[in-house]
Design a protein around this motif. Structure first.
Motif, PDB file in Angstrom:
ATOM      1  N   GLY A 120      -2.337   9.210  -1.719  1.00  0.00           N
ATOM      2  CA  GLY A 120      -2.672   8.230  -2.745  1.00  0.00           C
ATOM      3  C   GLY A 120      -4.021   8.442  -3.388  1.00  0.00           C
ATOM      4  N   THR A 121      -4.915   9.149  -2.706  1.00  0.00           N
ATOM      5  CA  THR A 121      -6.244   9.398  -3.272  1.00  0.00           C
ATOM      6  C   THR A 121      -6.437  10.864  -3.637  1.00  0.00           C
ATOM      7  OG1 THR A 121      -7.221   7.559  -2.025  1.00  0.00           O
ATOM      8  CG2 THR A 121      -8.725   9.232  -2.866  1.00  0.00           C
TER       9      THR A 121
ATOM     10  N   TRP B  76       0.807  -1.210   0.000  1.00  0.00           N
ATOM     11  CA  TRP B  76       0.000   0.000   0.000  1.00  0.00           C
ATOM     12  C   TRP B  76       0.847   1.270   0.000  1.00  0.00           C
ATOM     13  CZ3 TRP B  76      -4.709   1.025  -1.331  1.00  0.00           C
ATOM     14  CH2 TRP B  76      -5.664   0.001  -1.329  1.00  0.00           C
ATOM     15  N   ARG B  77       1.972   1.262   0.676  1.00  0.00           N
ATOM     16  CA  ARG B  77       2.810   2.469   0.714  1.00  0.00           C
ATOM     17  C   ARG B  77       3.395   2.774  -0.662  1.00  0.00           C
ATOM     18  NH1 ARG B  77       5.612   0.859   6.497  1.00  0.00           N
ATOM     19  NH2 ARG B  77       3.786   1.344   7.771  1.00  0.00           N
TER      20      ARG B  77
ATOM     21  N   TRP C  85      -3.736   5.365   7.462  1.00  0.00           N
ATOM     22  CA  TRP C  85      -4.685   5.418   6.347  1.00  0.00           C
ATOM     23  C   TRP C  85      -5.204   6.836   6.143  1.00  0.00           C
ATOM     24  CZ3 TRP C  85      -5.282   1.344   3.232  1.00  0.00           C
ATOM     25  CH2 TRP C  85      -6.327   1.357   2.310  1.00  0.00           C
TER      26      TRP C  85
ATOM     27  N   HIS D 276       0.848   6.539  -6.933  1.00  0.00           N
ATOM     28  CA  HIS D 276      -0.339   7.275  -7.367  1.00  0.00           C
ATOM     29  C   HIS D 276      -0.127   8.779  -7.243  1.00  0.00           C
ATOM     30  CE1 HIS D 276      -3.487   4.624  -8.635  1.00  0.00           C
ATOM     31  NE2 HIS D 276      -3.348   3.834  -7.584  1.00  0.00           N
ATOM     32  N   ALA D 277       0.458   9.205  -6.138  1.00  0.00           N
ATOM     33  CA  ALA D 277       0.727  10.632  -5.967  1.00  0.00           C
ATOM     34  C   ALA D 277       1.672  11.123  -7.062  1.00  0.00           C
ATOM     35  CB  ALA D 277       1.331  10.902  -4.589  1.00  0.00           C
TER      36      ALA D 277
ATOM     37  N   HIS E 228      -2.242   7.527   3.360  1.00  0.00           N
ATOM     38  CA  HIS E 228      -2.763   6.906   2.147  1.00  0.00           C
ATOM     39  C   HIS E 228      -3.854   7.737   1.473  1.00  0.00           C
ATOM     40  CE1 HIS E 228      -0.407   3.354   2.840  1.00  0.00           C
ATOM     41  NE2 HIS E 228      -0.929   3.194   4.045  1.00  0.00           N
TER      42      HIS E 228
ATOM     43  N   ARG F 143      -2.922  -2.124   8.540  1.00  0.00           N
ATOM     44  CA  ARG F 143      -2.637  -0.704   8.359  1.00  0.00           C
ATOM     45  C   ARG F 143      -3.330   0.087   9.453  1.00  0.00           C
ATOM     46  NH1 ARG F 143       0.454  -2.171   4.939  1.00  0.00           N
ATOM     47  NH2 ARG F 143       1.752  -1.720   6.731  1.00  0.00           N
TER      48      ARG F 143
ATOM     49  N   ARG G   8       2.102   1.835  -3.497  1.00  0.00           N
ATOM     50  CA  ARG G   8       0.986   2.234  -4.352  1.00  0.00           C
ATOM     51  C   ARG G   8       0.607   3.694  -4.088  1.00  0.00           C
ATOM     52  NH1 ARG G   8      -4.191  -1.599  -5.269  1.00  0.00           N
ATOM     53  NH2 ARG G   8      -2.423  -2.959  -5.721  1.00  0.00           N
ATOM     54  N   THR G   9       0.593   4.088  -2.831  1.00  0.00           N
ATOM     55  CA  THR G   9       0.234   5.462  -2.479  1.00  0.00           C
ATOM     56  C   THR G   9       1.213   6.460  -3.084  1.00  0.00           C
ATOM     57  OG1 THR G   9      -0.903   4.899  -0.423  1.00  0.00           O
ATOM     58  CG2 THR G   9       0.088   7.092  -0.535  1.00  0.00           C
TER      59      THR G   9
END
Length: 223
Positions: free
Chosen positions: A122-123, A31-32, A114, A38-39, A118, A109, A34-35
């Motif tokens: 990431g979002t 997840w890290r 989160w 994405h950023a 994240h 996590r 991926r975050t």
């Protein structure tokens, strides 16, 4: 509308959808990773658009850099209040047994990670810079309103097919997720246009997602 502008908008949208719905799901990233990735995609999209001649005003990042604190903060707080009310309503519905697509932290996590890492990076950073800044700017160059806003929102909705579990998770769930996020895209775009900046939309986006994660986490503890 020019053919070049239209082709560019289509290519950028297709690349974004391919990335999130095909490329990313096939990677074995944590997840890290991926975050951060994405950023980087969101930031990279803005930089590429600027290099291609899209102005910072078209991207709605010039006032984000210069800031107009009173208006930005007031808009963000007001919209966040509405978003918080929506999140609470979603939480109440989720406690009745249907959690829908409310984002939930993975068990390993921590909720704080989160909500503070994240979701904002990431979002929010990724999607606001990719969609409200870059892709929307390209569609505004290619199509007149309201078509540009409609297509931009639709692409934002389709971006969420894989996060909803893909078509294998059940068509109704995916359709509901795509529809809901496309509708959210309409609202985020309206905020961006109204305040000439991605900041207000980013703040609301964060409140919705972080609030949803907190409510889902609390609901899971109570179940």
């Amino acid at each position: 509308m020019t053919r070049v502008a239209f082709a560019t908008a289509v290519a950028a949208s297709a690349a974004a959808l391919t990335w999130n719905n095909i490329v990313v799901p096939r990677q074995q990233w944590g997840w890290r990773t991926r975050t951060i990735t994405h950023a980087g995609v969101g930031i990279g999209a803005v930089l590429c658009a600027r290099a291609a001649g899209v102005t910072s005003r078209e991207l709605h990042v010039d006032t984000a850099m210069k800031l107009r604190p009173r208006y930005q903060v007031a808009a963000g707080i007001a919209a966040s209040g509405l978003a918080a009310a929506a999140v609470v309503s979603t939480g109440i519905a989720s406690r009745s047994g249907d959690r829908g697509t409310t984002p939930q932290p993975e068990p390993e996590r921590p909720l704080a990670e989160w909500v503070l890492f994240h979701i904002p990076l990431g979002t929010v950073v990724a999607e606001e810079l990719l969609f409200r800044a870059t892709i929307n700017a390209l569609w505004w160059r290619a199509l007149p309103d309201p078509w540009s806003r409609t297509v931009g929102a639709a692409v934002f909705g389709l971006w969420h097919i894989a996060p909803a579990g893909g078509w294998g998770a059940g068509g109704s769930r995916v359709v509901a997720t795509v529809g809901a996020t496309a509708l959210a895209g309409v609202g985020f775009t309206a905020l961006t246009k109204r305040y000439d900046s991605v900041l207000a939309a980013a703040l609301v986006h964060y409140v919705v997602n972080a609030g949803g994660a907190v409510i889902a986490h609390v609901s899971s503890l109570e179940s």
